[in-house]
Design an enzyme around this catalytic site. Sequence first.
Site, mmCIF file in Angstrom:
data_model
loop_
_atom_site.group_PDB
_atom_site.id
_atom_site.type_symbol
_atom_site.label_atom_id
_atom_site.label_comp_id
_atom_site.label_asym_id
_atom_site.label_seq_id
_atom_site.Cartn_x
_atom_site.Cartn_y
_atom_site.Cartn_z
ATOM 1 N N ARG A 23 -14.566 -7.040 0.417
ATOM 2 C CA ARG A 23 -13.777 -6.694 1.616
ATOM 3 C C ARG A 23 -13.154 -5.293 1.480
ATOM 4 N NH1 ARG A 23 -8.148 -5.261 2.632
ATOM 5 N NH2 ARG A 23 -7.646 -5.939 4.730
ATOM 6 N N GLY B 28 -5.094 -4.923 7.327
ATOM 7 C CA GLY B 28 -6.106 -3.912 7.580
ATOM 8 C C GLY B 28 -7.102 -4.213 8.681
ATOM 9 N N THR C 256 -0.020 1.084 6.947
ATOM 10 C CA THR C 256 -0.007 -0.026 6.003
ATOM 11 C C THR C 256 0.149 -1.328 6.777
ATOM 12 O OG1 THR C 256 1.178 -1.111 4.205
ATOM 13 C CG2 THR C 256 2.494 0.319 5.623
ATOM 14 N N GLY C 257 -0.564 -2.338 6.356
ATOM 15 C CA GLY C 257 -0.464 -3.608 7.062
ATOM 16 C C GLY C 257 -1.764 -4.381 6.952
ATOM 17 N N THR D 197 0.844 -1.190 0.000
ATOM 18 C CA THR D 197 0.000 0.000 0.000
ATOM 19 C C THR D 197 0.883 1.245 0.000
ATOM 20 O OG1 THR D 197 -1.851 -1.030 1.110
ATOM 21 C CG2 THR D 197 -1.527 1.302 1.579
ATOM 22 N N GLY E 1 -10.463 -2.668 3.530
ATOM 23 C CA GLY E 1 -9.469 -2.639 4.608
ATOM 24 C C GLY E 1 -9.475 -1.333 5.373
ATOM 25 N N ASP E 2 -8.361 -1.050 6.003
ATOM 26 C CA ASP E 2 -8.248 0.154 6.840
ATOM 27 C C ASP E 2 -7.937 1.417 6.041
ATOM 28 O OD1 ASP E 2 -5.725 -1.148 6.255
ATOM 29 O OD2 ASP E 2 -4.793 0.391 7.500
HETATM 30 N N1 ASP Z 1 -3.774 -2.073 4.817
HETATM 31 C C1 ASP Z 1 -4.122 -2.578 3.522
HETATM 32 C C2 ASP Z 1 -5.390 -3.353 3.635
HETATM 33 O O1 ASP Z 1 -5.554 -4.106 4.561
HETATM 34 C C3 ASP Z 1 -3.083 -3.452 2.942
HETATM 35 C C4 ASP Z 1 -1.703 -2.839 2.887
HETATM 36 O O2 ASP Z 1 -1.329 -2.035 3.727
HETATM 37 O O3 ASP Z 1 -0.970 -3.158 1.937
HETATM 38 O O4 ASP Z 1 -6.202 -3.242 2.757
#
Ligand code: ASP
Length: 344
Positions: A238, A264, A261-262, A210, A240-241
């Site tokens: 779905r 989510g 990022t991570g 991300t 995410g965050d």
């Molecule tokens: N945080 C993002 C999600 O869960 C994924 C990412 O950070 O790459 O959609």
Amino acid sequence: MKPILTTLLISVFILSCRDNKTIKKETSNQERVTFSIVVHGGAGNIIKEQMSDSLEMVYRQELKEAIQVGYNILDTGGTSLDAVQKTINILEDSPLFNAGKGAVLTYDGINEHDASIMDGKTLNAGASAGTKTVKNPINLARAVMEQSPHVMLSGNGAELFAKEQGLNIVDPSYFLTKAKLNALKRIKASDNSEVVSVYDQTISDSKFGTVGCVALDKHGNLAAGTSTGGMTNKRWGRIGDSPIIGAGTYANNNTCAVSATGWGEFFIRGTVAHDISALMEYKGISLNEAARLVIQSKLTELGGDGGIIAIDKNGHVTTEFNTSGMFRASMNDKGDLYVAIFKN
Ligand code: ASP
């Protein structure tokens, strides 16, 4: 020929000195700076031994190119919102990162993009979720913030709004890359085929990718933005965050600007971005302390993986992650550049 070679060698020398000189400045908490900017290109299982030197160079170059765009905007008196948006645009247009062009694929083999942006001065925010044809989702998030009475739009409605706003619309095939198709195939073939298991240390190229950016401008205004394709193999619409204000993105002139990022689901449950701001606001602790607490204690104890980049109202920057790496770069008002991928 000789003068060209000499100039080239001198430039390479200057550039490498610049990177080395600023290597200790990733977390700055000393002098007040008039403006600064930080960018990330995702966190995850990013291991030096598993990345070729040439690929590492390409990543570093892309991060530099992106942050330079934002830096130039800030340096010439532009707004943090513009710096954040334009920096993210560069990474969205790159196939390397999980946003825009390089977005990962869903279970059905398509791309669904999420993005958000927040203005620390007004606490205005805009977000879009699950779009399939908007070339630069961060532009849509900004349009939602500035041209609609809403904060978040999703799916078909968001795409209609994007068209009405004259944003760049592309055929979904524009986002299809071989690398992301292979990643989907690998994950489907592995034991961990559920979306919750996508972040798996055993999948060697498992990383999130991300993109996000936070900036403080010369006017004292903070802004944060995040753009993503989400997680490979995601299903059932779905989200995410990244498009959730307070989870993946937050900015408040009284405290800080954060982009995450991570994994989510954990960032949503931990309201990670806002938590960092709230710790500063209500407990009066520094950005460094707040970020460390939320990522290394709260998120980690929940079982989540990932990281954040952040800037406080004095331009001090921090990056914090509990994964083996995070693509990141920062620049301050003196033009000091810091680019890093791995933990140290
Ligand atoms: N945080 C993002 C999600 O869960 C994924 C990412 O950070 O790459 O959609």
